[in-house]
Scaffold this motif. Structure first.
Motif, short mmCIF file in Angstrom:
data_model
loop_
_atom_site.label_atom_id
_atom_site.label_comp_id
_atom_site.label_asym_id
_atom_site.label_seq_id
_atom_site.Cartn_x
_atom_site.Cartn_y
_atom_site.Cartn_z
N LEU A 60 10.47 13.31 -21.51
CA LEU A 60 10.07 13.03 -20.06
C LEU A 60 8.97 12.17 -20.78
N GLU A 61 7.86 13.17 -21.07
CA GLU A 61 6.27 12.55 -21.82
C GLU A 61 6.71 11.24 -23.16
N SER A 62 7.43 12.07 -23.94
CA SER A 62 8.06 10.88 -24.35
C SER A 62 8.83 9.25 -23.85
N ALA A 63 9.17 9.65 -23.27
CA ALA A 63 10.29 8.29 -22.17
C ALA A 63 8.97 7.34 -21.26
N VAL A 64 7.95 8.46 -20.74
CA VAL A 64 7.02 7.23 -20.20
C VAL A 64 6.06 8.09 -20.17
N PRO A 65 5.39 7.56 -20.82
CA PRO A 65 3.84 7.94 -21.73
C PRO A 65 2.93 7.91 -20.58
N GLY A 66 1.87 9.37 -20.57
CA GLY A 66 1.01 9.69 -19.95
C GLY A 66 1.82 10.09 -17.93
N SER B 117 1.95 12.46 -15.52
CA SER B 117 1.89 14.12 -15.06
C SER B 117 2.38 13.94 -14.39
N PRO B 118 3.72 15.38 -14.65
CA PRO B 118 4.64 15.70 -13.26
C PRO B 118 4.16 16.40 -12.73
N ARG B 119 4.77 17.22 -10.69
CA ARG B 119 4.47 18.60 -10.95
C ARG B 119 5.80 19.22 -10.76
N VAL B 120 5.41 19.97 -11.29
CA VAL B 120 7.39 20.94 -11.81
C VAL B 120 7.12 21.84 -10.87
N VAL B 121 8.36 21.77 -10.37
CA VAL B 121 8.52 22.27 -9.47
C VAL B 121 10.00 23.16 -10.51
N LEU B 122 10.22 24.53 -9.27
CA LEU B 122 11.44 25.82 -10.12
C LEU B 122 12.36 25.97 -8.64
N ASN B 123 13.08 25.67 -8.68
CA ASN B 123 13.94 25.71 -7.92
C ASN B 123 14.70 27.39 -8.11
N LYS B 124 15.56 27.68 -6.98
CA LYS B 124 16.86 28.68 -6.83
C LYS B 124 15.96 30.03 -7.68
N VAL B 125 14.54 29.17 -6.97
CA VAL B 125 14.57 31.46 -7.17
C VAL B 125 14.96 32.15 -6.96
N ALA C 263 0.80 -1.44 0.40
CA ALA C 263 -0.02 -0.03 0.34
C ALA C 263 0.69 0.87 0.02
N GLY C 264 2.36 1.82 -0.19
CA GLY C 264 3.37 2.35 0.18
C GLY C 264 2.74 2.82 -1.51
N LYS C 265 2.86 4.07 -1.05
CA LYS C 265 3.20 5.38 -2.47
C LYS C 265 4.34 5.55 -2.26
N VAL C 266 4.83 5.41 -4.14
CA VAL C 266 6.30 6.72 -4.44
C VAL C 266 6.62 7.26 -5.09
N ILE C 267 7.25 8.58 -4.89
CA ILE C 267 7.03 9.63 -4.95
C ILE C 267 8.78 9.52 -6.28
N ALA C 268 8.80 10.09 -7.04
CA ALA C 268 10.19 10.61 -7.72
C ALA C 268 10.72 11.92 -7.88
N ALA D 94 6.29 5.08 -10.74
CA ALA D 94 5.85 6.35 -9.62
C ALA D 94 4.78 6.63 -9.57
N ASP D 95 4.26 7.08 -8.30
CA ASP D 95 2.17 7.21 -8.00
C ASP D 95 2.69 8.83 -8.40
N MET D 96 3.64 9.14 -7.84
CA MET D 96 3.93 10.86 -8.04
C MET D 96 5.07 11.55 -8.32
N VAL D 97 5.37 11.99 -9.05
CA VAL D 97 7.13 12.76 -10.26
C VAL D 97 6.57 13.88 -9.87
N PHE D 98 7.62 14.55 -9.20
CA PHE D 98 7.98 15.69 -9.03
C PHE D 98 9.22 16.11 -10.34
#
Length: 437
Positions: free
Chosen positions: A334-340, A342-350, A153-158, A310-314
């Motif tokens: 990423l979309e081409s390599a892993v179709p479908g 839906s990443p959550r996009v994070v901009l770092n070092k703002v 039941a654990g979830k994977v975050i990549a 992964a259940d969730m991709v950042f």
């Protein structure tokens, strides 16, 4: 039409002859003397099932995965119930050596049907020919982990990001710490096959390459929860604790991170932890053009398999004139390599010095005008003082700089969505204490 089968090993009861005398569901097309010969015959498209009458101890998850990739199901015979359990754990249809020919034929038919998703004796259209040796199976996991990838039941975050040090490891490590502080049982996995650095960031004097150890045991069918707990290094903070599977100590050890074995490791991790956080590599190239042998190990297989499971991709990128275009191109890859996905996009070092006044507004406007359709999910401020203090101490932001804007941003980013992940019903309190201990 019967199922073409290749066998390896001599049988005291002339297994091949008994199968042939059935005149029905299976037909033995070649008898091999060793597994290498059997593998070559299967990759040539000669068979749809392989029966290992002797030498089952040489079967590994990676070998089963290679056979599954060319549409070949594996059935093995053994006299040991322990060996049978090991074989079943790596995706082999195991039977005791004394099984009758008719029962074995039925087992072969069932294994082929499970692998292909249809009755192997009911062929339609152009599927009546032998499997294409160069074609990958529809399931990304292959037969070695079929049905096991999503167990637990654990979830994977990549956590993924393009080249250029956008902050993947920093984000993954501190995500794990924040989740542990929130009361979750967490396992952090360093799956970067180019520059594993989780151990260094956490100040762990580890030369054992925990993930490589776990993959080695998983490939042999010997990885259970107790073994995974022994391998995973504990990290204790003031507000919680979690465990870490450290990465490979040298980049040339990437061949130890086979995708079939990694899938089994993540399957066990799901059973052990409520949240599994993976620090992935940057490269998404499938390596198909880099090798004459399409079944050769893949340098980026660990990253690709982690993203697939992964259940969730950042997806994290640096918020500057170089990092943002890299992220835009990387998201298309990423979309081409892993179709479908839906990443959550994070901009770092703002920071204003790289973007201008009101950096978040500037970045959001530019993203909406020129970026991909994937929306921006979060902005993490540049905080070199806090990150340098944590790195110098081999510590985490929640300890080195608990009030820093970067630490608060990561906590807000990861804890809110994870609150929607229900607590595992199969994760016992005893196992949870052992993971945190």
């Amino acid at each position: 039409m019967s199922i073409p089968v290749v066998t390896v090993g001599d049988s005291r009861e002339d297994l091949v002859g008994k199968l042939e005398r059935l005149h029905g569901p299976v037909s033995v097309v070649r008898r091999c003397t060793e597994l290498a010969e059997l593998l070559a015959a299967c990759q040539s498209g000669l068979a749809r099932a392989a029966v290992v009458a002797q030498g089952s101890e040489e079967l590994t998850a990676s070998l089963v995965d290679r056979l599954s990739a060319v549409g070949v199901a594996v059935v093995a015979l053994t006299d040991s119930t322990e060996e049978m359990a090991r074989l079943q754990g790596i995706g082999v249809a195991a039977e005791l050596s004394g099984v009758g020919a008719a029962a074995l034929a039925g087992r072969i038919q069932s294994a082929v049907s499970q692998l292909t998703g249809r009755d192997p004796l009911l062929r339609q259209g152009d599927s009546s020919g032998p499997p294409d040796a160069g074609r990958a199976p529809e399931s990304s996991g292959g037969g070695a982990v079929d049905g096991a990838e999503r167990s637990g039941a654990g979830k994977v975050i990549a956590v993924w990001g393009p080249a250029g040090s956008p902050g993947r490891t920093m984000l993954a490590v501190n995500m794990a710490a924040e989740l542990a502080a929130a009361g979750k049982s967490v396992l952090l996995v360093d799956a970067d096959s180019y520059g594993a650095s989780v151990a260094a960031m956490l100040g762990l004097l580890d030369e054992a390459a925990g993930l490589a150890q776990a993959c080695r045991l998983a490939d042999q069918g010997l990885l259970n929860q107790e073994a995974l707990l022994r391998i995973a290094a504990p990290v204790v903070t003031k507000t919680g604790s979690f465990r870490v599977l450290t990465g490979i100590t040298r980049a040339d050890r990437w061949t130890e991170l086979r995708p079939a074995a990694l899938s089994l490791v993540l399957s066990r991790a799901r059973q052990l932890a409520e949240v599994v956080v993976i620090d992935t590599g940057f490269c998404l190239e499938s390596d198909e053009e880099l090798s004459f042998d399409t079944m050769a190990p893949r340098r980026n297989a660990a990253t690709l398999r982690s993203l697939e499971l992964a259940d969730m991709v950042f997806a994290v990128g640096a918020a500057d004139s170089i990092g943002v275009p890299r992220l835009v191109r990387g998201l298309a890859e990423l979309e081409s390599a892993v179709p479908g996905v839906s990443p959550r996009v994070v901009l770092n070092k703002v920071r204003q010095s790289a973007v201008g006044r009101f950096p978040e507004r500037q970045l959001r406007d530019a993203w909406e005008r020129f970026g991909p359709t994937v929306p921006l999910s979060a902005f993490l401020p540049a905080d070199p003082v806090a990150t340098d203090a944590a790195l110098l101490a081999g510590s985490l932001l929640l300890e080195a700089a608990p009030d820093s804007p970067l630490r608060r941003g990561i906590a807000d980013l990861v804890c809110a969505p994870v609150q929607r992940i229900s607590r595992s019903s199969v994760f016992s309190s005893t196992a949870k204490r052992r993971l945190k201990g």
